[in-house]
Design an enzyme around this catalytic site. Sequence first.
Site, PDB file in Angstrom:
ATOM      1  CG  ASP A 150      -1.899  -1.137   1.238  1.00  0.00           C
ATOM      2  OD1 ASP A 150      -2.411  -1.480   0.164  1.00  0.00           O
ATOM      3  OD2 ASP A 150      -2.166  -1.689   2.327  1.00  0.00           O
ATOM      4  CG  ASP A 184      -6.651  -1.589  -1.435  1.00  0.00           C
ATOM      5  OD1 ASP A 184      -6.946  -2.786  -1.568  1.00  0.00           O
ATOM      6  OD2 ASP A 184      -5.692  -1.186  -0.752  1.00  0.00           O
TER       7      ASP A 184
END
Length: 214
Positions: A150, A184
Site C-alpha cells: 500500500d 483497493d
Amino acid sequence: MSLKKATLLIILILLIDQISKIYIKTHFALNDKTIIFDWFQIAFVENEGMAWGTKLSDFITFMSDRTAKVCLTVFRILAVIGIAYWLKKSIKNAGSKTLIFAISLILAGAVGNIIDSVFYGVLFDSSSGQVASFLPEQGYDTLFHGKVVDMLHFPIWSGYLPDWIPYFGGKSFSFFDPVFNIADMAISTGIGILIVFNKRVFTVSEKPKTTVEA
C-alpha cells in the site's frame, strides 16, 4: 461493454497497480514517506491481512497467522473465480455497461491484491530498513505468504474534535488515515458504483444476447 473491452480495462488496471507496487518496493524502504501535498502522501506500508490491517486469525483464534493467511488467499482466489463468472454471464446476458464496468473494476482490484499475497514473498526480499530487491536469491517469505503493498495516503485533516461532540469530543482525530493502493481503489469504486447506481446497474436489455461478444 464487450468482453474484449472489459478485458482491456482489467489488464490496464492490473498494469498500473503492479507497476506502482513494484516501483514502491524497489525505491522505498518500509514506512518511508514522500509528501506530495499537505493532503496527499506516498507512504509505503505492507498489509499482512484483510482490510484495515486486520487478520483472519483475529476472528478465528485457534488458527495460526500463517495458516489463516493461506486460507484467506485461497478464499480470495475462489472469490475471483466467482466474480469472473459473474462478469462473463453479465456480458452474455447483455447486462448494462455500468454493471460490466463495475464488475471489471472489482475483478481487476481483487486480482491485483492476490498477486501480492501469492507471489511477492518470493519475488522480493525484505523492505524492513532497506529497499527491497526484485527477484533476489531468496525472498522474504514463501509462496502464498506475501504482503500487500500500500502507498496512497490522504491525510486530508487532523486535529481535535470540538468538545460538544458526544463521546468523540476533545479527542484527536484524523481524516483519512488508511493507506491503500490502486487495486483497493478499483474495488471500492466498483462497489460504490453498484450501490449508488443500483437501478441503472441492474437494468437488463429486452433482448438478451446468447453469445459472449468478443
